[in-house]
Design a protein around this motif. Structure first.
Motif, PDB file in Angstrom:
ATOM      1  N   GLN A 171       0.635  -1.341   0.007  1.00  0.00           N
ATOM      2  CA  GLN A 171       0.011  -0.131   0.164  1.00  0.00           C
ATOM      3  C   GLN A 171       0.773   1.314   0.090  1.00  0.00           C
ATOM      4  OE1 GLN A 171      -3.346  -0.140  -0.185  1.00  0.00           O
ATOM      5  NE2 GLN A 171      -3.419  -2.442  -0.035  1.00  0.00           N
ATOM      6  N   LYS A 175       0.966   5.266  -2.078  1.00  0.00           N
ATOM      7  CA  LYS A 175       0.632   6.265  -1.261  1.00  0.00           C
ATOM      8  C   LYS A 175       2.203   7.151  -1.681  1.00  0.00           C
ATOM      9  CE  LYS A 175      -2.475   5.400   2.274  1.00  0.00           C
ATOM     10  NZ  LYS A 175      -2.769   5.585   3.921  1.00  0.00           N
TER      11      LYS A 175
ATOM     12  N   HIS B 404      -4.218   5.932   7.921  1.00  0.00           N
ATOM     13  CA  HIS B 404      -4.049   4.520   7.912  1.00  0.00           C
ATOM     14  C   HIS B 404      -5.360   3.781   7.417  1.00  0.00           C
ATOM     15  CE1 HIS B 404      -0.007   4.442   9.713  1.00  0.00           C
ATOM     16  NE2 HIS B 404      -0.492   5.698  10.224  1.00  0.00           N
ATOM     17  N   SER B 405      -5.584   3.718   6.139  1.00  0.00           N
ATOM     18  CA  SER B 405      -6.989   3.401   5.582  1.00  0.00           C
ATOM     19  C   SER B 405      -7.062   1.720   6.170  1.00  0.00           C
ATOM     20  CB  SER B 405      -6.710   3.584   4.331  1.00  0.00           C
ATOM     21  OG  SER B 405      -5.789   2.989   3.758  1.00  0.00           O
ATOM     22  N   ASP B 407      -7.219  -0.872   4.204  1.00  0.00           N
ATOM     23  CA  ASP B 407      -6.185  -1.730   3.386  1.00  0.00           C
ATOM     24  C   ASP B 407      -4.922  -1.799   4.398  1.00  0.00           C
ATOM     25  OD1 ASP B 407      -8.089  -1.694   1.442  1.00  0.00           O
ATOM     26  OD2 ASP B 407      -6.950  -0.114   0.446  1.00  0.00           O
ATOM     27  N   GLU B 408      -4.561  -0.747   4.747  1.00  0.00           N
ATOM     28  CA  GLU B 408      -3.323  -0.498   5.380  1.00  0.00           C
ATOM     29  C   GLU B 408      -3.133  -1.520   6.945  1.00  0.00           C
ATOM     30  OE1 GLU B 408       0.132   2.464   5.109  1.00  0.00           O
ATOM     31  OE2 GLU B 408      -1.823   2.924   4.735  1.00  0.00           O
TER      32      GLU B 408
END
Lengths: 202, 426
Positions: A171, A175, B404-405, B407-408
């Motif tokens: 991820q 980003k 911090h989504s 997914d994270e």
């Protein structure tokens, strides 16, 4: 630059970014793409014939970001499709296998070729299979890490070690791409020590 | 019959005069229906009724304006040139091969004259004069025209038309009556009476003699009228339009644009007109003194409007223009041309800009015609809007990259990985 279009009807802004994945075969370019887009990981190896392509949409408040990810088969015969992957890309991920030094050495040539088609894309140096990398001897890890850092600074590229199968730094790559593309401040700590999943982007 | 490569219609004459061999049967050129079909095609391919060309874009007012529209100097210069050429284009009607067909034989003569007589049109004073000379002779073509067009006969005088009226020409099939820039001509009332069932299109522009009385008669008789273009007919006022709107409810195009006497066209006639004509697709009100009220009524009633010209309408204001076009309204779903030149009183273009973008996002072409000063005003607001959008996008993205989504959370830490590895080693 990323395409920005404004759709007033539902007050939704669209941002599309094309990202190219390039590197030797059997590094895990397709796996990384599938992992990021679909969240799944498959142990079996399927060789990419030519070019793969997937879209990942992310909705943030009023903005939809679309990552269009293009992945080029690593075999030499697909080099003629390189323009397809690199043209108009906002970022190009130059990928290598952390457990095979030869794949890191190939980066030089990949970089030279891709730069020929796209001089504005933000380059990234991405090492894959970090989960296997930590099984190598410290000496090997040191050598590869130092070499990658050297390449990264020569390319002026962020360096990321990731593991698709263990979901490490996948991820974060995207980003960092966004923060670089839009020149945004990123509140994320760098990881620079040998043996750790390297994250250098400043 | 073998068609030789140079086979023309005059060639046909040569063939039909030759005796035909009996066993072959009649030539196709002897069958009236087929001859009629053939000549109809000649007509379609060659007959050009003189008509004002619809401009794709209005010509820029000056070089600076052109530059604003087109962005670069080359295109700007081009746009100023090409429109000049178009306006000087001439109509050539004398070379129409349909006239040659008259000379082939009796059958061709009959069929051709029938077709020719469907369209009555003149664009040159000289040939119109010649026609008027022959009019009394017995053998002139008997007209029962579908269209009657006089184009730019600036000096033609009323007695000409009155003379035509006296002939045996009748107008029971007339669909299209046009007197384009023939300032001194008024159609005799007989035209209107006879064509009352059929007339669909009336174009009388720049007429000094067209008056409200004519419009009243027109409205009462021709209820099938769809196309009414009476630009620059300054004698026309609210009274005539109001009367017309009482009877004509099938209008698709109406153009009342004018340079002078704009104050004689107001809401008083336009509001009832648009209320009763929901099928209108083109409305031209350049120079008319309508107010916001007319705009609101159009928005409510004219769902099929495609082109709206409001150049130089001093009494419309931001209050209508910024509201009917803004993003929360859904008026004018089909609109693709909006003209707002010289309306310096308009300052808020946000609604129009949003509307243009909304139409374009539906893959429609949306043209907003404004003058230089308004265009730069519009561009400024457009830039400010873009800036806001960009800022919004940047702040949205900035929030995401630093959050911090979900997914994270799935991203495991490498420490965990190392711990697991060590556990399995042991």
């Amino acid at each position: 630059m990323p395409d920005i279009e404004d759709d007033n009807q539902d007050q939704n802004n669209q941002v599309a970014l094309k990202i190219g994945l390039i590197g030797d075969s059997q590094i895990g370019k397709t796996s990384l793409m599938v992992k990021y887009v679909e969240g799944s990981f498959d142990e079996d190896y399927i060789q990419t014939l030519g070019v793969n392509f997937m879209d990942k949409k992310i909705q943030i408040r009023n903005t939809t970001i679309t990552f269009s990810i293009w992945d080029l088969g690593g075999q030499k015969e697909f080099i003629n499709m390189l323009p397809l992957v690199s043209n108009d890309a906002v970022a190009i991920l130059f990928m290598f296998d952390l457990t095979r030094k030869s794949t890191l050495n190939s980066i030089k040539e990949w970089y030279r070729q891709a730069r020929g088609f796209n001089k504005t894309a933000i380059p990234f140096l991405v090492g894959t299979k970090y989960d296997q990398f930590i099984d190598l001897s410290f000496q090997d890890q040191l050598e590869i890490t130092q070499q990658a850092k050297k390449f990264g600074s020569a390319m002026k590229a962020p360096v990321v070690f990731c593991s698709t199968s263990h979901s490490i730094n996948v991820q974060k790559i995207f980003k960092i791409i966004l923060s670089k593309a839009f020149d945004l401040k990123l509140n994320l700590d760098e990881i620079t020590n040998v043996g750790e999943p390297i994250l250098i982007f400043k | 019959m073998i068609l030789s490569p140079d086979f023309g219609l005059l060639g046909a004459a040569k063939y039909t005069r030759q005796p035909l061999t009996a066993n072959r049967g009649p030539s196709i050129f002897e069958i009236p229906e087929i001859v009629h079909k053939i000549l109809s095609y000649v007509d379609i391919q060659n007959t050009v009724i003189p008509q004002e060309e619809t401009p794709i874009r209005r010509q820029p007012l000056n070089y600076k304006h052109a530059l604003l529209i087109h962005g670069d100097s080359k295109k700007a210069e081009q746009s100023l040139e090409t429109t000049d050429l178009d306006s000087s284009k001439n109509f050539t009607t004398s070379k129409n091969p349909l006239f040659n067909c008259l000379l082939v034989n009796k059958l061709f003569y009959k069929a051709a004259s029938e077709i020719i007589s469907q369209n009555f049109y003149f664009s040159k004073q000289e040939s119109f004069g010649k026609y008027l000379h022959t009019i009394d002779r017995a053998h002139t073509v008997q007209f029962q025209p579908k269209s009657f067009v006089l184009h730019k006969l600036f000096h033609a005088k009323q007695p000409c038309l009155d003379r035509i009226q006296m002939t045996r020409m009748n107008f029971q099939k007339l669909k299209w009556l046009e007197l384009y820039m023939c300032p001194k001509l008024l159609p005799p009332i007989r035209f209107i009476f006879e064509s009352s069932q059929t007339l669909e299109k009336l174009v009388i522009t720049g007429s000094k003699v067209l008056d409200n009385d004519f419009l009243v008669t027109l409205g009462r008789n021709c209820r099938n009228l769809q196309h009414l273009d009476i630009r620059a007919c300054e004698q026309i006022s609210d009274f005539g339009i109001y009367q017309l709107s009482m009877y004509c409810h099938k209008l698709r195009l109406i153009n009342l644009g004018r340079k002078n006497k704009g104050n004689s066209i107001t809401d008083a006639s336009i509001i009832p007109l648009v209320k009763r004509n929901p099928r209108l697709s083109t409305i031209g009100l350049a120079g008319c003194h309508i107010s916001d009220a007319s705009i609101f009524e159009m928005a409510r009633h004219c769902r099929r409007l495609e082109r709206l010209s409001l150049n130089n309408c001093p009494n419309i204001s931001d209050s209508s223009i910024s509201t009917v076009f803004n993003s929360h309204a859904s008026y004018f779903p089909l609109l693709s041309v909006l003209e707002l030149r010289f309306n310096y009183q308009l300052t808020d273009w946000k609604g129009v800009i949003e509307f243009k973008r909304r139409q374009e996002s539906k893959n429609m072409i949306m043209l907003v015609e404004v003058c230089e000063q308004l265009m730069s005003r519009m561009r400024q607001q457009e830039m400010a809007m873009d800036q806001m959008v960009s800022q919004r996008i940047f702040s949205d993205i900035s929030v995401w990259v630093n959050s911090h989504s979900e997914d994270e959370e799935q991203e495991s830490s490498y420490l965990e990985l190392v711990r697991r590895k060590r556990a399995s080693d042991v």
